[in-house]
Design a protein around this motif. Sequence first.
Motif, PDB file in Angstrom:
ATOM      1  N   ARG A  39      11.961   7.368 -13.152  1.00 10.20           N
ATOM      2  CA  ARG A  39      12.372   6.400 -12.122  1.00 10.20           C
ATOM      3  C   ARG A  39      12.378   7.046 -10.742  1.00 10.20           C
ATOM      4  NH1 ARG A  39      16.155   4.760 -16.095  1.00 10.20           N
ATOM      5  NH2 ARG A  39      17.767   6.026 -15.112  1.00 10.20           N
ATOM      6  N   ALA A  40      12.875   8.285 -10.667  1.00  8.99           N
ATOM      7  CA  ALA A  40      12.903   8.988  -9.378  1.00  8.99           C
ATOM      8  C   ALA A  40      11.481   9.221  -8.871  1.00  8.99           C
ATOM      9  CB  ALA A  40      13.646  10.318  -9.523  1.00  8.99           C
ATOM     10  N   ARG A  41      10.580   9.598  -9.789  1.00 13.23           N
ATOM     11  CA  ARG A  41       9.184   9.819  -9.405  1.00 13.23           C
ATOM     12  C   ARG A  41       8.543   8.517  -8.924  1.00 13.23           C
ATOM     13  NH1 ARG A  41       7.255  11.570 -14.141  1.00 13.23           N
ATOM     14  NH2 ARG A  41       8.389  13.496 -13.894  1.00 13.23           N
ATOM     15  N   ALA A  42       8.823   7.419  -9.649  1.00 14.45           N
ATOM     16  CA  ALA A  42       8.277   6.114  -9.249  1.00 14.45           C
ATOM     17  C   ALA A  42       8.832   5.700  -7.887  1.00 14.45           C
ATOM     18  CB  ALA A  42       8.615   5.061 -10.309  1.00 14.45           C
ATOM     19  N   GLU A  43      10.118   5.938  -7.678  1.00 19.18           N
ATOM     20  CA  GLU A  43      10.736   5.606  -6.384  1.00 19.18           C
ATOM     21  C   GLU A  43      10.121   6.443  -5.266  1.00 19.18           C
ATOM     22  OE1 GLU A  43      13.192   3.781  -3.569  1.00 19.18           O
ATOM     23  OE2 GLU A  43      12.621   3.182  -5.593  1.00 19.18           O
ATOM     24  N   ALA A  44       9.908   7.730  -5.537  1.00 16.17           N
ATOM     25  CA  ALA A  44       9.294   8.598  -4.526  1.00 16.17           C
ATOM     26  C   ALA A  44       7.872   8.130  -4.222  1.00 16.17           C
ATOM     27  CB  ALA A  44       9.284  10.046  -5.018  1.00 16.17           C
ATOM     28  N   ASN A  45       7.130   7.737  -5.256  1.00 16.82           N
ATOM     29  CA  ASN A  45       5.772   7.229  -5.045  1.00 16.82           C
ATOM     30  C   ASN A  45       5.791   5.932  -4.243  1.00 16.82           C
ATOM     31  OD1 ASN A  45       4.662   9.348  -6.453  1.00 16.82           O
ATOM     32  ND2 ASN A  45       4.459   8.224  -8.358  1.00 16.82           N
ATOM     33  N   ARG A  46       6.768   5.061  -4.562  1.00 18.69           N
ATOM     34  CA  ARG A  46       6.885   3.798  -3.826  1.00 18.69           C
ATOM     35  C   ARG A  46       7.194   4.057  -2.353  1.00 18.69           C
ATOM     36  NH1 ARG A  46      10.588   0.310  -1.990  1.00 18.69           N
ATOM     37  NH2 ARG A  46      12.318   1.658  -2.559  1.00 18.69           N
ATOM     38  N   ARG A  47       8.133   4.984  -2.114  1.00 21.00           N
ATOM     39  CA  ARG A  47       8.479   5.310  -0.722  1.00 21.00           C
ATOM     40  C   ARG A  47       7.304   5.939   0.011  1.00 21.00           C
ATOM     41  NH1 ARG A  47      14.600   7.750  -1.293  1.00 21.00           N
ATOM     42  NH2 ARG A  47      15.588   5.773  -1.816  1.00 21.00           N
ATOM     43  N   ALA A  48       6.561   6.792  -0.686  1.00 19.56           N
ATOM     44  CA  ALA A  48       5.390   7.419  -0.073  1.00 19.56           C
ATOM     45  C   ALA A  48       4.343   6.361   0.268  1.00 19.56           C
ATOM     46  CB  ALA A  48       4.797   8.470  -1.003  1.00 19.56           C
ATOM     47  N   ALA A  49       4.154   5.386  -0.626  1.00 18.60           N
ATOM     48  CA  ALA A  49       3.194   4.313  -0.372  1.00 18.60           C
ATOM     49  C   ALA A  49       3.634   3.475   0.831  1.00 18.60           C
ATOM     50  CB  ALA A  49       3.044   3.436  -1.610  1.00 18.60           C
ATOM     51  N   ILE A  50       4.933   3.191   0.910  1.00 17.53           N
ATOM     52  CA  ILE A  50       5.450   2.420   2.050  1.00 17.53           C
ATOM     53  C   ILE A  50       5.246   3.203   3.344  1.00 17.53           C
ATOM     54  CG2 ILE A  50       7.577   1.565   3.122  1.00 17.53           C
ATOM     55  CD1 ILE A  50       8.496   0.761   0.291  1.00 17.53           C
ATOM     56  N   ALA A  51       5.578   4.494   3.317  1.00 17.81           N
ATOM     57  CA  ALA A  51       5.411   5.325   4.516  1.00 17.81           C
ATOM     58  C   ALA A  51       3.945   5.394   4.923  1.00 17.81           C
ATOM     59  CB  ALA A  51       5.961   6.729   4.260  1.00 17.81           C
ATOM     60  N   SER A  52       3.061   5.523   3.949  1.00 18.24           N
ATOM     61  CA  SER A  52       1.629   5.572   4.233  1.00 18.24           C
ATOM     62  C   SER A  52       1.165   4.250   4.849  1.00 18.24           C
ATOM     63  CB  SER A  52       0.855   5.856   2.944  1.00 18.24           C
ATOM     64  OG  SER A  52      -0.524   5.803   3.182  1.00 18.24           O
ATOM     65  N   ALA A  53       1.631   3.131   4.291  1.00 19.01           N
ATOM     66  CA  ALA A  53       1.267   1.817   4.828  1.00 19.01           C
ATOM     67  C   ALA A  53       1.793   1.648   6.253  1.00 19.01           C
ATOM     68  CB  ALA A  53       1.807   0.715   3.924  1.00 19.01           C
ATOM     69  N   GLU A  54       3.014   2.142   6.489  1.00 24.27           N
ATOM     70  CA  GLU A  54       3.577   2.048   7.842  1.00 24.27           C
ATOM     71  C   GLU A  54       2.778   2.906   8.827  1.00 24.27           C
ATOM     72  OE1 GLU A  54       7.661   3.140   7.315  1.00 24.27           O
ATOM     73  OE2 GLU A  54       8.258   1.099   6.733  1.00 24.27           O
ATOM     74  N   ARG A  55       2.387   4.119   8.407  1.00 25.82           N
ATOM     75  CA  ARG A  55       1.567   4.972   9.289  1.00 25.82           C
ATOM     76  C   ARG A  55       0.224   4.315   9.583  1.00 25.82           C
ATOM     77  NH1 ARG A  55       3.685   9.000   5.942  1.00 25.82           N
ATOM     78  NH2 ARG A  55       1.787   9.029   4.679  1.00 25.82           N
ATOM     79  N   LYS A  56      -0.373   3.729   8.543  1.00 24.01           N
ATOM     80  CA  LYS A  56      -1.668   3.064   8.724  1.00 24.01           C
ATOM     81  C   LYS A  56      -1.533   1.886   9.684  1.00 24.01           C
ATOM     82  CE  LYS A  56      -5.386   0.804   6.204  1.00 24.01           C
ATOM     83  NZ  LYS A  56      -5.839   0.271   4.917  1.00 24.01           N
ATOM     84  N   ALA A  57      -0.474   1.076   9.501  1.00 24.63           N
ATOM     85  CA  ALA A  57      -0.252  -0.066  10.391  1.00 24.63           C
ATOM     86  C   ALA A  57      -0.020   0.409  11.826  1.00 24.63           C
ATOM     87  CB  ALA A  57       0.938  -0.886   9.900  1.00 24.63           C
ATOM     88  N   HIS A  58       0.751   1.486  11.986  1.00 21.75           N
ATOM     89  CA  HIS A  58       1.010   2.036  13.320  1.00 21.75           C
ATOM     90  C   HIS A  58      -0.297   2.515  13.966  1.00 21.75           C
ATOM     91  CE1 HIS A  58       3.228   3.939  16.542  1.00 21.75           C
ATOM     92  NE2 HIS A  58       2.600   5.080  16.290  1.00 21.75           N
ATOM     93  N   ARG A  59      -1.098   3.238  13.166  1.00 20.32           N
ATOM     94  CA  ARG A  59      -2.383   3.734  13.676  1.00 20.32           C
ATOM     95  C   ARG A  59      -3.293   2.560  14.061  1.00 20.32           C
ATOM     96  NH1 ARG A  59      -3.196   7.117   9.854  1.00 20.32           N
ATOM     97  NH2 ARG A  59      -4.267   5.688   8.467  1.00 20.32           N
ATOM     98  N   GLU A  60      -3.308   1.508  13.243  1.00 16.32           N
ATOM     99  CA  GLU A  60      -4.134   0.335  13.553  1.00 16.32           C
ATOM    100  C   GLU A  60      -3.658  -0.361  14.819  1.00 16.32           C
ATOM    101  OE1 GLU A  60      -4.033  -1.942   9.949  1.00 16.32           O
ATOM    102  OE2 GLU A  60      -5.575  -0.703   8.985  1.00 16.32           O
ATOM    103  N   ARG A  61      -2.313  -0.434  14.999  1.00 15.75           N
ATOM    104  CA  ARG A  61      -1.787  -1.038  16.240  1.00 15.75           C
ATOM    105  C   ARG A  61      -2.223  -0.229  17.458  1.00 15.75           C
ATOM    106  NH1 ARG A  61       2.890  -1.813  13.354  1.00 15.75           N
ATOM    107  NH2 ARG A  61       3.836   0.058  14.209  1.00 15.75           N
ATOM    108  N   ILE A  62      -2.121   1.103  17.357  1.00 10.42           N
ATOM    109  CA  ILE A  62      -2.523   1.959  18.476  1.00 10.42           C
ATOM    110  C   ILE A  62      -4.015   1.788  18.765  1.00 10.42           C
ATOM    111  CG2 ILE A  62      -2.857   4.373  19.161  1.00 10.42           C
ATOM    112  CD1 ILE A  62      -0.172   4.978  17.804  1.00 10.42           C
ATOM    113  N   GLU A  63      -4.823   1.763  17.681  1.00 11.52           N
ATOM    114  CA  GLU A  63      -6.271   1.573  17.873  1.00 11.52           C
ATOM    115  C   GLU A  63      -6.573   0.215  18.507  1.00 11.52           C
ATOM    116  OE1 GLU A  63      -8.013   2.223  14.033  1.00 11.52           O
ATOM    117  OE2 GLU A  63      -7.733   4.390  14.136  1.00 11.52           O
ATOM    118  N   ALA A  64      -5.841  -0.824  18.102  1.00 11.43           N
ATOM    119  CA  ALA A  64      -6.034  -2.157  18.676  1.00 11.43           C
ATOM    120  C   ALA A  64      -5.647  -2.155  20.158  1.00 11.43           C
ATOM    121  CB  ALA A  64      -5.212  -3.187  17.905  1.00 11.43           C
ATOM    122  N   GLU A  65      -4.543  -1.474  20.487  1.00  6.09           N
ATOM    123  CA  GLU A  65      -4.131  -1.383  21.896  1.00  6.09           C
ATOM    124  C   GLU A  65      -5.174  -0.626  22.718  1.00  6.09           C
ATOM    125  OE1 GLU A  65      -0.240   0.352  22.042  1.00  6.09           O
ATOM    126  OE2 GLU A  65       0.684  -1.331  20.992  1.00  6.09           O
TER     127      GLU A  65
END
Length: 124
Positions: free
Chosen positions: A63-89
Amino acid sequence: MKRIIIPLILSFSGSSFANSLQEQLSAVAQTEQQGKAEEQRLMDIQREKIEENKRLEQKRRERARAEANRRAAIASAERKAHRERIEAELKADKNRDQKYEDELRKLEIEKQKLALAREEARVK
C-alpha cells in the motif's frame, strides 16, 4: 500356614503395586504427551501469528509503495501541466511579439509609401 499366606498376600499386593506403578507411569507419559501437544499447538499458533504479521507488513508495504507511486504520478502530471502552461505562455508571448513586429513592418511600409507619394507629388 502363615508362611503360605504371607507370600501369597505379598504376591497379590506386589502385582497390584506393579499395576499401580504401570498406571502411574502411563499417566505420566500421557501427561507428557499432552504437554508436548500443547507446546506444539502454542508454537503453531505463534508461527501463524508471525506469518500473519508478515502478511500484514507486506500488505502495508505494498500500500505504501502504491501510494508513493500515485503521489509520484500526480507530481509528474503537475510538473508536466506546469511545463505546458509555461510553454503556452512563451508561445503566446512569441505570437504577440511576432504580431507587433508585423504591425511595425506594415507601418514602416505605409510610411515609406506616404513618403514616396509626397515625393511624387512634390516632383509633379
